[in-house]
Scaffold this motif. Structure first.
Motif, PDB file in Angstrom:
ATOM      1  N   ALA A   1      42.169  37.018 106.245  1.00  0.00           N
ATOM      2  CA  ALA A   1      41.051  37.649 105.524  1.00  0.00           C
ATOM      3  C   ALA A   1      41.138  39.176 105.663  1.00  0.00           C
ATOM      4  N   ILE A   2      41.458  39.623 106.869  1.00  0.00           N
ATOM      5  CA  ILE A   2      41.605  41.069 107.087  1.00  0.00           C
ATOM      6  C   ILE A   2      42.746  41.620 106.229  1.00  0.00           C
ATOM      7  N   ALA A   3      43.817  40.821 106.113  1.00  0.00           N
ATOM      8  CA  ALA A   3      44.947  41.263 105.283  1.00  0.00           C
ATOM      9  C   ALA A   3      44.535  41.392 103.809  1.00  0.00           C
ATOM     10  N   TYR A   4      43.635  40.512 103.347  1.00  0.00           N
ATOM     11  CA  TYR A   4      43.131  40.658 101.960  1.00  0.00           C
ATOM     12  C   TYR A   4      42.372  41.975 101.813  1.00  0.00           C
ATOM     13  N   ALA A   5      41.581  42.311 102.824  1.00  0.00           N
ATOM     14  CA  ALA A   5      40.841  43.582 102.760  1.00  0.00           C
ATOM     15  C   ALA A   5      41.831  44.750 102.696  1.00  0.00           C
ATOM     16  N   ARG A   6      42.886  44.673 103.502  1.00  0.00           N
ATOM     17  CA  ARG A   6      43.895  45.754 103.490  1.00  0.00           C
ATOM     18  C   ARG A   6      44.586  45.853 102.137  1.00  0.00           C
ATOM     19  N   MET A   7      44.863  44.687 101.544  1.00  0.00           N
ATOM     20  CA  MET A   7      45.500  44.713 100.213  1.00  0.00           C
ATOM     21  C   MET A   7      44.589  45.359  99.184  1.00  0.00           C
TER      22      MET A   7
ATOM     23  N   HIS B   1      44.545  49.283 100.175  1.00  0.00           N
ATOM     24  CA  HIS B   1      45.753  50.107 100.198  1.00  0.00           C
ATOM     25  C   HIS B   1      46.753  49.764  99.103  1.00  0.00           C
ATOM     26  N   LEU B   2      46.859  48.463  98.780  1.00  0.00           N
ATOM     27  CA  LEU B   2      47.897  48.070  97.839  1.00  0.00           C
ATOM     28  C   LEU B   2      47.381  48.124  96.400  1.00  0.00           C
ATOM     29  N   PHE B   3      46.225  47.487  96.185  1.00  0.00           N
ATOM     30  CA  PHE B   3      45.685  47.416  94.827  1.00  0.00           C
ATOM     31  C   PHE B   3      44.666  48.519  94.536  1.00  0.00           C
ATOM     32  N   ARG B   4      44.185  49.184  95.615  1.00  0.00           N
ATOM     33  CA  ARG B   4      43.173  50.259  95.454  1.00  0.00           C
ATOM     34  C   ARG B   4      42.024  49.813  94.557  1.00  0.00           C
ATOM     35  N   LEU B   5      41.481  48.653  94.909  1.00  0.00           N
ATOM     36  CA  LEU B   5      40.383  48.096  94.107  1.00  0.00           C
ATOM     37  C   LEU B   5      39.085  48.843  94.404  1.00  0.00           C
ATOM     38  N   PRO B   6      38.212  48.974  93.413  1.00  0.00           N
ATOM     39  CA  PRO B   6      36.922  49.624  93.687  1.00  0.00           C
ATOM     40  C   PRO B   6      36.038  48.783  94.599  1.00  0.00           C
ATOM     41  N   PHE B   7      36.145  47.434  94.474  1.00  0.00           N
ATOM     42  CA  PHE B   7      35.269  46.554  95.253  1.00  0.00           C
ATOM     43  C   PHE B   7      36.062  45.412  95.884  1.00  0.00           C
ATOM     44  N   PHE B   8      35.683  45.100  97.131  1.00  0.00           N
ATOM     45  CA  PHE B   8      36.181  43.905  97.816  1.00  0.00           C
ATOM     46  C   PHE B   8      34.949  43.049  98.079  1.00  0.00           C
ATOM     47  N   TYR B   9      34.917  41.836  97.498  1.00  0.00           N
ATOM     48  CA  TYR B   9      33.700  41.012  97.529  1.00  0.00           C
ATOM     49  C   TYR B   9      33.910  39.862  98.504  1.00  0.00           C
ATOM     50  N   VAL B  10      33.208  39.923  99.630  1.00  0.00           N
ATOM     51  CA  VAL B  10      33.267  38.827 100.599  1.00  0.00           C
ATOM     52  C   VAL B  10      32.185  37.823 100.200  1.00  0.00           C
ATOM     53  N   GLU B  11      32.655  36.677  99.688  1.00  0.00           N
ATOM     54  CA  GLU B  11      31.751  35.717  99.024  1.00  0.00           C
ATOM     55  C   GLU B  11      31.565  34.457  99.870  1.00  0.00           C
ATOM     56  N   TYR B  12      30.342  34.297 100.380  1.00  0.00           N
ATOM     57  CA  TYR B  12      29.999  33.067 101.099  1.00  0.00           C
ATOM     58  C   TYR B  12      29.023  32.234 100.256  1.00  0.00           C
TER      59      TYR B  12
ATOM     60  N   LYS C   1      35.215  45.240 106.963  1.00  0.00           N
ATOM     61  CA  LYS C   1      34.697  46.576 106.639  1.00  0.00           C
ATOM     62  C   LYS C   1      35.510  47.658 107.341  1.00  0.00           C
ATOM     63  N   ASN C   2      35.960  47.354 108.572  1.00  0.00           N
ATOM     64  CA  ASN C   2      36.739  48.337 109.329  1.00  0.00           C
ATOM     65  C   ASN C   2      38.036  48.726 108.631  1.00  0.00           C
ATOM     66  N   GLU C   3      38.483  47.878 107.708  1.00  0.00           N
ATOM     67  CA  GLU C   3      39.740  48.147 106.990  1.00  0.00           C
ATOM     68  C   GLU C   3      39.518  48.986 105.731  1.00  0.00           C
ATOM     69  N   LEU C   4      38.268  49.180 105.367  1.00  0.00           N
ATOM     70  CA  LEU C   4      37.983  49.770 104.054  1.00  0.00           C
ATOM     71  C   LEU C   4      37.403  51.186 104.164  1.00  0.00           C
ATOM     72  N   LYS C   5      37.954  52.063 103.347  1.00  0.00           N
ATOM     73  CA  LYS C   5      37.382  53.420 103.268  1.00  0.00           C
ATOM     74  C   LYS C   5      36.960  53.731 101.824  1.00  0.00           C
ATOM     75  N   GLN C   6      37.929  53.610 100.912  1.00  0.00           N
ATOM     76  CA  GLN C   6      37.630  53.903  99.502  1.00  0.00           C
ATOM     77  C   GLN C   6      37.003  52.690  98.812  1.00  0.00           C
ATOM     78  N   THR C   7      37.551  51.522  99.132  1.00  0.00           N
ATOM     79  CA  THR C   7      37.078  50.284  98.506  1.00  0.00           C
ATOM     80  C   THR C   7      35.742  49.897  99.115  1.00  0.00           C
ATOM     81  N   LYS C   8      34.759  49.619  98.266  1.00  0.00           N
ATOM     82  CA  LYS C   8      33.426  49.238  98.751  1.00  0.00           C
ATOM     83  C   LYS C   8      33.387  47.747  99.079  1.00  0.00           C
ATOM     84  N   LEU C   9      32.762  47.434 100.199  1.00  0.00           N
ATOM     85  CA  LEU C   9      32.617  46.016 100.558  1.00  0.00           C
ATOM     86  C   LEU C   9      31.292  45.481 100.020  1.00  0.00           C
ATOM     87  N   ILE C  10      31.401  44.492  99.152  1.00  0.00           N
ATOM     88  CA  ILE C  10      30.217  43.764  98.676  1.00  0.00           C
ATOM     89  C   ILE C  10      30.152  42.472  99.472  1.00  0.00           C
TER      90      ILE C  10
END
Ligand SMILES: CC(C)=CCC/C(C)=C/CC/C(C)=C/CC/C(C)=C/CC/C(C)=C/CC/C(C)=C/CC/C(C)=C/COP(=O)(O)OP(=O)(O)O
Ligand SMILES: O=P(O)(O)OC[C@@H](O)CO
Ligand SMILES: [Mg+2]
Length: 227
Positions: free
Chosen positions: A141-147, A150-161, A175-184
Motif C-alpha cells: 500500500a505504501i508503494a502505491y502511495a509512492r507511485m 513520484h512515478l505518476f505525479r497524480l493530483p490525488f491518492f484516494y485511500v478507499e475503505y 500520508k508520510n509518502e506524499l508531498k505534492q499528491t493530496k491524500l483523500i
C-alpha cells in the motif's frame, strides 16, 4: 477556480439514492468544501442531472466522480477520474479511461479533469469486487502511495475503505509518502470523532454513507475538521 489546496472535508452524494430536500439543503449549506456526486452502481444520467440541478442552487463546488461514461454531463466544476491502482486488471487502471478519451478526447476540458489514484482497502465493498482488486499488504500500500507521488505525479491518492472505518496507522504511513499528491480518505466516517481522527492524516476526508444513515451525525463531521 477553487483552491483545492485548502480543502479538508467533502460529502459524497450517491445519484442512485434518495435524500429528503431538507437534508440536501443542510448538506449544501454545511460549510463542507465540496460535494462529490458518485457511486458504484446504478449511476444514471438522470440521477446525476437531478442531483446537479439541486446542488447548483447553492454556491458549494460540485464534482462529478465518473463511474461510467453514460452519466457524464457538462455543468460540474470538476470531474474526477478514478484509476484503480490495486486492480488485478488493467481495464480499471487505464482501459476504460483510454476508451473514453478515444471517443471524447477532442471535447474534454483538461483543466477540469483530475485523476484519482485509488487504493481500495475494503474487500467487502462493492467497488472492490467491481474493480477486481487485490488487497495490498502495508508495504505494498505504501508503494502505491509512492507511485502516485513520484512515478505518476497524480493530483490525488484516494485511500478507499468504502463502508468501513479504516486503520488510521496505515493512512498515516501513506500520508508520510506524499508531498505534492493530496491524500483523500473515504470509508465509514459516521461521527465527529472519526472525522477528527482521519483528518489528522488525510488531506481531505470524504463522508458518504453516513449522510443516508445518520445525517445529523454526518453533518457534525464538517465542523470537526475545520477548527
Ligand atoms: C464534461 C464533459 C461533458 C466531458 C465530456 C467528455 C468526457 C466524457 C470525458 C470523460 C473522460 C474520462 C477519462 C472518463 C473516464 C470514464 C470512466 C468510465 C472511468 C471509470 C472509472 C472507474 C475505474 C470506475 C470503477 C468504479 C469506481 C472506482 C468508482 C469510483 C467511485 C467509488 C469508489 C464509488 C464507491 O462508492 P460507494 O459510495 O462506496 O459505494 P456504495 O455505497 O454504493 O457501496
Ligand atoms: O460511504 P463511506 O463509507 O462514507 O465512504 C465514502 C467514500 O469513500 C465512498 O467512495
Ligand atoms: Mg456510498
Amino acid at each position: 477556480m477553487y483552491n483545492m489546496e485548502e480543502w479538508k472535508h467533502v460529502f459524497k452524494l450517491d445519484p442512485a439514492k434518495d435524500l429528503p430536500d431538507d437534508i440536501l439543503d443542510q448538506i449544501c449549506e454545511s460549510g463542507t468544501d465540496a460535494i462529490i456526486v458518485g457511486g458504484t452502481d446504478n449511476v444514471t444520467l438522470d440521477g446525476v442531472l437531478q442531483l446537479l440541478s439541486y446542488i447548483r442552487r447553492y454556491t458549494v463546488p460540485v464534482i462529478l466522480e465518473i463511474s461510467n461514461i453514460e452519466s457524464v454531463t457538462p455543468g460540474f466544476d470538476y470531474y474526477f477520474v478514478p484509476v484503480v491502482l490495486n486492480s488485478n486488471h488493467k481495464k480499471w487502471l487505464m482501459d476504460i479511461q483510454h476508451e473514453a478519451i478515444v471517443e471524447y478526447g477532442d471535447v474534454i476540458n483538461w483543466e477540469e479533469m483530475f485523476a484519482e489514484g485509488y487504493c481500495i482497502m475494503n474487500p467487502e465493498s462493492k467497488v472492490y469486487e467491481l474493480a477486481d482488486c487485490k488487497l495490498p499488504t502495508e508495504d505494498e500500500a505504501i508503494a502505491y502511495a509512492r507511485m502516485a507521488e513520484h512515478l505518476f505525479r497524480l493530483p490525488f491518492f484516494y485511500v478507499e475503505y468504502s463502508g468501513k472505518f479504516g486503520d488510521p496507522k496505515v493512512v498515516k504511513q501513506m500520508k508520510n509518502e506524499l508531498k505534492q499528491t493530496k491524500l483523500i480518505y473515504g470509508g465509514g466516517i459516521s461521527n465527529k470523532q472519526q472525522a477528527e481522527e482521519m483528518s489528522e492524516y488525510a488531506d481531505i476526508i470524504v463522508v458518504g454513507n453516513a449522510i443516508y444513515e445518520n445525517p445529523k451525525e454526518a453533518l457534525k463531521t464538517v465542523k470537526a475538521v475545520k477548527k
